[in-house]
Design an enzyme around this catalytic site. Structure first.
Site, short mmCIF file in Angstrom:
data_model
loop_
_atom_site.label_atom_id
_atom_site.label_comp_id
_atom_site.label_asym_id
_atom_site.label_seq_id
_atom_site.Cartn_x
_atom_site.Cartn_y
_atom_site.Cartn_z
N ASP A 111 38.35 47.49 37.41
CA ASP A 111 37.10 47.65 37.39
C ASP A 111 36.54 48.53 38.32
O ASP A 111 36.00 48.09 39.38
CB ASP A 111 36.22 46.36 37.19
CG ASP A 111 34.98 46.11 36.88
OD1 ASP A 111 34.34 47.36 36.61
OD2 ASP A 111 34.07 45.26 37.10
N ALA A 112 36.63 49.93 37.96
CA ALA A 112 36.18 50.84 39.06
C ALA A 112 34.96 51.63 38.82
O ALA A 112 34.42 52.12 39.69
CB ALA A 112 37.37 51.85 39.34
N LYS A 113 34.57 51.77 37.55
CA LYS A 113 33.25 52.36 37.25
C LYS A 113 33.46 53.72 37.63
O LYS A 113 32.18 54.27 38.19
CB LYS A 113 32.20 51.62 37.42
CG LYS A 113 31.96 50.12 36.99
CD LYS A 113 30.71 49.32 37.38
CE LYS A 113 30.72 48.11 36.85
NZ LYS A 113 31.84 47.30 37.35
N ARG A 114 34.28 54.78 37.32
CA ARG A 114 34.60 56.10 37.58
C ARG A 114 33.65 56.76 36.89
O ARG A 114 33.35 56.42 35.56
CB ARG A 114 35.96 56.36 37.99
CG ARG A 114 36.60 55.59 39.26
CD ARG A 114 35.90 55.71 40.27
NE ARG A 114 36.85 55.41 41.80
CZ ARG A 114 36.78 54.38 42.39
NH1 ARG A 114 35.90 53.36 41.85
NH2 ARG A 114 37.64 54.25 43.30
#
Length: 305
Positions: A111-114
């Site tokens: 869950d990095a939302k890059r």
């Protein structure tokens, strides 16, 4: 359990190591465990039980015990990278140890939302899909197709795109309406149809064309239950990663009744704080298991309908 690392592998062994869970394998796990639970490892070192702080790697030790106590009742783990990045190199080491400890029967989500320009996104994709060997990574869509394409192009990997989130700020952009125009042909006459759509609807419609239900999921917040029927209409075959159940107040019942795909499920419902911080004593992992089992038993009921 043996902890693997890609650095010691080559050839076919490396190829097999980097191969991720397919949609059918994920569905099979869901029905085998009667669960579509994803446990969120949002591990905050200031909140873990104090007795763990004496360990050389307290974050990993906490995660290890959570994983061992929940592995048979969940199908996925979601690691929120912010909690690890905040700890610098020690945090990244704990993250890597954690993702390598999770078994191959579980779907592993970064869950990095890059999301950035193409060459930067390509490096983010390499980091999470090769160096860390996650099955999936969350990304933000608002820089457009070229910011997401490097993730989608990875064979046997999943891209999870922010759709409609559970936070209060969703109203600032995602729930703003925009005028759209569609050209229709009626008995040889071109007709321009005007309509209003939420920004999240435009995102789902466009992004769903960039990949397929076999490599593309959407993040849909559990607190947006009133939108799930419409969302399922827009993306009838895609899996959703659904945060916001538990501490944020989302209803597992409403989500399941409105969004489950018959015979295919199409849901991964995430619970983080409600499970991993069920208690802070020495028996924290036992209490985490009890919380996870409650979710699993409720999910089993919805799967049987």
């Amino acid at each position: 359990m043996e902890i693997l690392s890609h650095r010691s592998l080559s050839g076919e062994a490396l190829k097999e190591y980097l191969c991720s869970m397919t949609r059918q394998q994920l569905v099979d796990q869901i029905f085998a465990k009667k669960s579509y639970l994803c446990v969120g490892l949002d591990t905050d070192i200031t909140k873990i039980p104090k007795h763990l702080l004496s360990h050389a790697d307290p974050v990993f030790e906490f995660n290890r015990q959570i994983i061992d106590s929940t592995r048979d009742v969940c199908v996925a783990y979601k690691i929120n990278t912010a909690f690890y990045e905040a700890l610098g190199t020690k945090g990244w080491a704990a993250l890597e140890r954690t993702v390598n400890y999770i078994s191959t029967e579980h779907f592993k989500i970064a869950d990095a939302k890059r999301g950035d320009i193409g060459n930067t996104s390509a490096q983010y994709a390499r980091a999470f899909f090769e160096s860390l060997n996650f099955d999936a990574v969350t990304v933000a869509p608002y820089m457009g197709e070229d910011s997401i394409k490097p993730f989608i192009e990875y064979e046997n990997k999943w891209t999870i795109v922010l759709g409609l989130t559970s936070n209060a700020g969703a109203k600032d952009f995602e729930l703003q309406k925009f005028m759209t125009k569609t050209d229709l042909l009626d008995e040889g006459i071109h007709i321009e149809k005007q309509d209003q759509k939420f920004l999240y609807e435009l995102v789902l419609e466009k992004v769903s064309k960039w990949g397929s239900p076999d490599n593309l999921m959407f993040v849909i917040g559990a607190t947006q239950a009133n939108e799930f029927v419409n969302i399922r209409h827009l993306t009838p075959q895609h899996f959703y990663l659904v945060p916001g159940v538990g501490a944020q107040g989302g209803s597992l019942k409403e989500i399941s009744e409105q969004a489950i795909i018959k015979d295919d499920v199409g849901l991964l419902v995430n619970a983080s704080r409600a499970i991993i911080y069920a208690s802070d004593g020495e028996n924290f992992s036992d209490d985490a298991r009890k919380a996870a089992v409650q979710y699993q038993r409720e999910m089993a009921c919805y799967l049987e309908k």
